[in-house]
Scaffold this motif. Structure first.
Motif, short mmCIF file in Angstrom:
data_model
loop_
_atom_site.label_atom_id
_atom_site.label_comp_id
_atom_site.label_asym_id
_atom_site.label_seq_id
_atom_site.Cartn_x
_atom_site.Cartn_y
_atom_site.Cartn_z
N TYR A 51 26.89 70.56 26.08
CA TYR A 51 26.07 69.38 25.80
C TYR A 51 25.48 69.44 24.40
CZ TYR A 51 26.27 68.87 30.86
OH TYR A 51 26.73 68.76 32.16
N ALA B 63 30.74 59.40 17.80
CA ALA B 63 31.43 60.44 18.56
C ALA B 63 32.16 59.87 19.77
CB ALA B 63 30.43 61.51 19.00
N GLN C 216 35.95 59.93 19.70
CA GLN C 216 36.21 61.15 20.48
C GLN C 216 36.24 62.41 19.59
OE1 GLN C 216 36.57 61.42 24.24
NE2 GLN C 216 35.18 59.77 23.55
N LYS C 217 35.44 62.37 18.57
CA LYS C 217 35.17 63.52 17.72
C LYS C 217 33.97 63.15 16.85
CE LYS C 217 38.43 62.37 13.98
NZ LYS C 217 39.58 62.89 13.20
N LEU D 235 25.21 63.91 25.01
CA LEU D 235 26.67 63.86 25.09
C LEU D 235 27.19 65.03 25.91
CD1 LEU D 235 27.62 62.98 21.40
CD2 LEU D 235 27.09 61.42 23.30
N ILE E 157 30.43 67.12 26.44
CA ILE E 157 31.62 67.36 25.64
C ILE E 157 32.53 68.32 26.41
CG2 ILE E 157 32.51 68.19 23.43
CD1 ILE E 157 29.50 67.73 22.44
N ASN F 286 35.85 70.48 16.42
CA ASN F 286 35.94 69.02 16.30
C ASN F 286 37.37 68.51 16.35
OD1 ASN F 286 34.36 66.60 15.96
ND2 ASN F 286 35.18 66.44 13.88
N ILE G 78 37.98 69.84 21.29
CA ILE G 78 37.34 68.78 22.08
C ILE G 78 38.40 67.98 22.82
CG2 ILE G 78 36.07 66.60 21.97
CD1 ILE G 78 34.43 67.74 19.69
N ILE H 168 34.59 63.23 25.01
CA ILE H 168 33.15 63.10 24.76
C ILE H 168 32.65 61.90 25.53
CG2 ILE H 168 31.33 62.76 23.05
CD1 ILE H 168 33.18 63.95 20.94
#
Length: 215
Positions: free
Chosen positions: A33, A44, A48-49, A86, A88, A160, A164, A167
Protein backbone atom coordinates in the motif's frame (compact mmCIF):
# COMPACT_ATOMS: atom_id res chain seq x y z
CA UNK A 1 -8.24 -6.94 -5.89
CA UNK A 2 -8.56 -7.39 -2.13
CA UNK A 3 -9.75 -10.62 -0.52
CA UNK A 4 -11.55 -9.71 2.70
CA UNK A 5 -12.21 -11.29 6.08
CA UNK A 6 -13.62 -10.22 9.44
CA UNK A 7 -11.41 -8.47 11.98
CA UNK A 8 -11.77 -11.52 14.23
CA UNK A 9 -10.45 -13.79 11.47
CA UNK A 10 -7.72 -11.28 10.65
CA UNK A 11 -6.42 -11.32 14.21
CA UNK A 12 -6.83 -15.07 14.61
CA UNK A 13 -4.41 -15.83 11.76
CA UNK A 14 -1.66 -13.41 12.78
CA UNK A 15 1.06 -14.10 15.38
CA UNK A 16 0.60 -12.26 18.67
CA UNK A 17 4.12 -10.87 18.78
CA UNK A 18 7.31 -10.59 16.74
CA UNK A 19 8.61 -8.88 13.60
CA UNK A 20 6.68 -9.91 10.52
CA UNK A 21 5.93 -8.80 6.99
CA UNK A 22 2.15 -8.87 7.26
CA UNK A 23 0.49 -8.88 3.86
CA UNK A 24 -2.04 -10.33 1.46
CA UNK A 25 -0.29 -12.56 -1.07
CA UNK A 26 -0.52 -15.58 -3.36
CA UNK A 27 2.17 -17.79 -4.83
CA UNK A 28 2.73 -15.20 -7.58
CA UNK A 29 2.00 -11.77 -6.10
CA UNK A 30 1.88 -9.64 -2.96
CA UNK A 31 -0.08 -6.47 -2.22
CA UNK A 32 1.59 -3.35 -0.82
CA UNK A 33 0.00 0.00 0.00
CA UNK A 34 0.89 3.62 -0.55
CA UNK A 35 -1.07 6.83 0.02
CA UNK A 36 -0.89 9.93 -2.17
CA UNK A 37 -2.63 13.17 -3.03
CA UNK A 38 -5.21 13.24 -5.82
CA UNK A 39 -2.99 14.05 -8.80
CA UNK A 40 -0.47 11.26 -8.12
CA UNK A 41 -3.18 8.69 -7.39
CA UNK A 42 -5.19 9.58 -10.48
CA UNK A 43 -2.14 9.24 -12.75
CA UNK A 44 -1.17 5.91 -11.17
CA UNK A 45 -4.61 4.37 -11.62
CA UNK A 46 -5.04 5.71 -15.15
CA UNK A 47 -1.60 4.52 -16.30
CA UNK A 48 -1.14 1.55 -13.98
CA UNK A 49 2.25 2.90 -13.00
CA UNK A 50 3.61 6.01 -11.30
CA UNK A 51 4.59 9.22 -13.02
CA UNK A 52 3.22 12.63 -13.92
CA UNK A 53 4.39 16.10 -12.89
CA UNK A 54 3.83 15.63 -9.14
CA UNK A 55 5.54 12.27 -8.64
CA UNK A 56 9.19 12.59 -7.61
CA UNK A 57 11.44 9.75 -8.77
CA UNK A 58 14.39 11.37 -6.97
CA UNK A 59 13.14 10.62 -3.46
CA UNK A 60 12.69 7.36 -1.61
CA UNK A 61 9.16 5.93 -1.70
CA UNK A 62 7.91 3.61 1.05
CA UNK A 63 5.92 0.42 0.51
CA UNK A 64 3.66 -0.76 3.33
CA UNK A 65 2.49 -4.39 3.09
CA UNK A 66 0.22 -4.20 6.16
CA UNK A 67 -3.21 -2.64 5.66
CA UNK A 68 -3.73 -1.61 9.28
CA UNK A 69 -0.27 -0.10 9.46
CA UNK A 70 -1.14 1.92 6.34
CA UNK A 71 -4.38 3.01 8.03
CA UNK A 72 -2.53 4.17 11.12
CA UNK A 73 0.11 5.98 9.06
CA UNK A 74 -2.40 7.73 6.78
CA UNK A 75 -5.08 8.35 9.40
CA UNK A 76 -7.50 6.24 7.37
CA UNK A 77 -6.78 8.38 4.28
CA UNK A 78 -7.37 11.64 6.14
CA UNK A 79 -3.83 12.98 6.51
CA UNK A 80 -2.71 15.70 4.11
CA UNK A 81 -1.35 14.37 0.80
CA UNK A 82 -2.43 10.85 1.83
CA UNK A 83 -6.07 11.15 0.89
CA UNK A 84 -5.88 8.27 -1.60
CA UNK A 85 -4.89 4.78 -0.51
CA UNK A 86 -3.58 2.68 -3.37
CA UNK A 87 -3.43 -1.11 -3.27
CA UNK A 88 -0.54 -2.17 -5.48
CA UNK A 89 -0.30 -5.77 -6.61
CA UNK A 90 3.32 -6.61 -7.46
CA UNK A 91 5.20 -9.78 -8.31
CA UNK A 92 6.49 -11.89 -5.43
CA UNK A 93 9.76 -12.37 -7.28
CA UNK A 94 10.24 -8.60 -7.39
CA UNK A 95 9.30 -8.21 -3.74
CA UNK A 96 11.68 -10.97 -2.69
CA UNK A 97 14.46 -9.37 -4.71
CA UNK A 98 13.83 -6.11 -2.87
CA UNK A 99 14.08 -7.90 0.48
CA UNK A 100 17.21 -9.78 -0.53
CA UNK A 101 19.20 -6.60 -1.11
CA UNK A 102 17.64 -4.48 1.63
CA UNK A 103 19.65 -2.74 4.33
CA UNK A 104 18.15 -2.03 7.74
CA UNK A 105 17.50 1.65 8.40
CA UNK A 106 18.89 1.25 11.94
CA UNK A 107 22.06 -0.47 13.12
CA UNK A 108 21.95 -4.18 14.07
CA UNK A 109 25.30 -5.41 15.36
CA UNK A 110 24.45 -9.08 14.78
CA UNK A 111 23.81 -8.36 11.08
CA UNK A 112 26.44 -5.75 10.18
CA UNK A 113 29.15 -6.18 12.82
CA UNK A 114 30.21 -2.55 13.06
CA UNK A 115 28.45 0.77 12.82
CA UNK A 116 30.78 1.84 10.00
CA UNK A 117 30.02 -1.28 7.95
CA UNK A 118 26.31 -0.64 8.34
CA UNK A 119 26.58 3.05 7.45
CA UNK A 120 28.58 2.20 4.32
CA UNK A 121 25.98 -0.38 3.23
CA UNK A 122 23.13 2.00 3.96
CA UNK A 123 24.72 4.81 1.95
CA UNK A 124 25.18 2.49 -1.04
CA UNK A 125 21.74 0.87 -0.90
CA UNK A 126 18.59 1.80 -2.81
CA UNK A 127 16.50 -0.32 -0.40
CA UNK A 128 15.87 0.34 3.28
CA UNK A 129 13.78 -1.74 5.67
CA UNK A 130 12.36 -0.32 8.87
CA UNK A 131 10.38 -2.05 11.62
CA UNK A 132 7.51 -0.07 13.10
CA UNK A 133 5.01 -0.78 15.87
CA UNK A 134 1.98 -2.62 14.50
CA UNK A 135 -1.24 -0.86 15.52
CA UNK A 136 -4.52 -2.69 15.82
CA UNK A 137 -7.88 -1.65 14.41
CA UNK A 138 -8.31 0.96 17.15
CA UNK A 139 -4.84 2.47 16.69
CA UNK A 140 -3.36 0.81 19.77
CA UNK A 141 0.19 -0.51 19.73
CA UNK A 142 0.55 -4.29 19.80
CA UNK A 143 3.47 -6.64 20.46
CA UNK A 144 3.84 -7.14 16.72
CA UNK A 145 6.11 -5.07 14.55
CA UNK A 146 5.43 -4.52 10.85
CA UNK A 147 7.86 -3.71 8.06
CA UNK A 148 7.90 -0.75 5.73
CA UNK A 149 10.27 -0.85 2.78
CA UNK A 150 11.85 2.19 1.18
CA UNK A 151 13.04 2.06 -2.43
CA UNK A 152 14.74 4.58 -4.68
CA UNK A 153 16.87 4.81 -7.80
CA UNK A 154 17.08 1.81 -10.11
CA UNK A 155 15.01 -0.33 -7.75
CA UNK A 156 12.19 2.21 -7.81
CA UNK A 157 12.35 2.23 -11.61
CA UNK A 158 12.14 -1.56 -11.75
CA UNK A 159 9.24 -1.58 -9.28
CA UNK A 160 7.40 0.88 -11.50
CA UNK A 161 8.25 -0.62 -14.88
CA UNK A 162 8.62 -4.36 -14.19
CA UNK A 163 7.04 -5.51 -10.94
CA UNK A 164 3.71 -3.72 -10.66
CA UNK A 165 0.84 -5.88 -11.89
CA UNK A 166 -2.14 -3.72 -10.90
CA UNK A 167 -2.92 -0.48 -9.05
CA UNK A 168 -6.33 0.15 -7.50
CA UNK A 169 -7.54 3.15 -5.53
CA UNK A 170 -9.22 1.51 -2.53
CA UNK A 171 -10.13 4.76 -0.74
CA UNK A 172 -13.92 4.19 -0.95
CA UNK A 173 -13.43 0.83 0.78
CA UNK A 174 -11.16 2.50 3.39
CA UNK A 175 -13.75 5.19 4.12
CA UNK A 176 -16.48 2.56 4.53
CA UNK A 177 -14.43 0.60 7.08
CA UNK A 178 -13.51 3.77 8.95
CA UNK A 179 -17.17 4.77 9.14
CA UNK A 180 -18.06 1.35 10.52
CA UNK A 181 -15.30 1.71 13.11
CA UNK A 182 -16.53 5.15 14.10
CA UNK A 183 -20.04 3.74 14.52
CA UNK A 184 -18.64 0.92 16.69
CA UNK A 185 -19.87 -1.68 14.19
CA UNK A 186 -16.68 -3.72 14.33
CA UNK A 187 -18.50 -6.97 13.56
CA UNK A 188 -19.30 -5.55 10.10
CA UNK A 189 -15.73 -4.48 9.29
CA UNK A 190 -13.88 -6.46 6.64
CA UNK A 191 -10.10 -6.32 6.40
CA UNK A 192 -7.73 -7.68 3.76
CA UNK A 193 -6.96 -11.35 4.29
CA UNK A 194 -3.38 -10.99 5.54
CA UNK A 195 -0.87 -13.49 6.91
CA UNK A 196 2.79 -13.49 7.92
CA UNK A 197 4.81 -13.51 4.70
CA UNK A 198 7.79 -15.76 4.04
CA UNK A 199 10.05 -15.17 1.02
CA UNK A 200 11.08 -18.18 -1.03
CA UNK A 201 14.55 -17.93 0.52
CA UNK A 202 13.97 -18.01 4.27
CA UNK A 203 17.51 -16.82 5.00
CA UNK A 204 16.35 -13.37 3.84
CA UNK A 205 14.36 -13.10 7.08
CA UNK A 206 17.61 -13.21 9.06
CA UNK A 207 19.08 -10.42 6.93
CA UNK A 208 16.22 -8.10 7.90
CA UNK A 209 15.95 -9.25 11.55
CA UNK A 210 12.48 -10.71 10.99
CA UNK A 211 11.00 -13.38 13.20
CA UNK A 212 11.66 -16.76 11.59
CA UNK A 213 8.61 -18.54 10.23
CA UNK A 214 8.11 -21.77 8.30
CA UNK A 215 6.50 -22.16 4.92
Amino acid sequence: MLKLESYEQHEHHLPASGKFIIAQFSKDWIIVYQAFKDSIAEYAVANQKFGGPDYDFNRMTWLKPSFLWMMYYSGWAQHQNQENVLAIKMTRSGFDEILEYAVMSTFYKEIYGTSKAWKDKLADSDIHVQWEAYHDLYGNKTDRRAAKIGIKGEVQRRFNEEWILEIENVTPYVVKQQNLLSANRVDHIELPQERAYAPADLTILQKIDATTISL
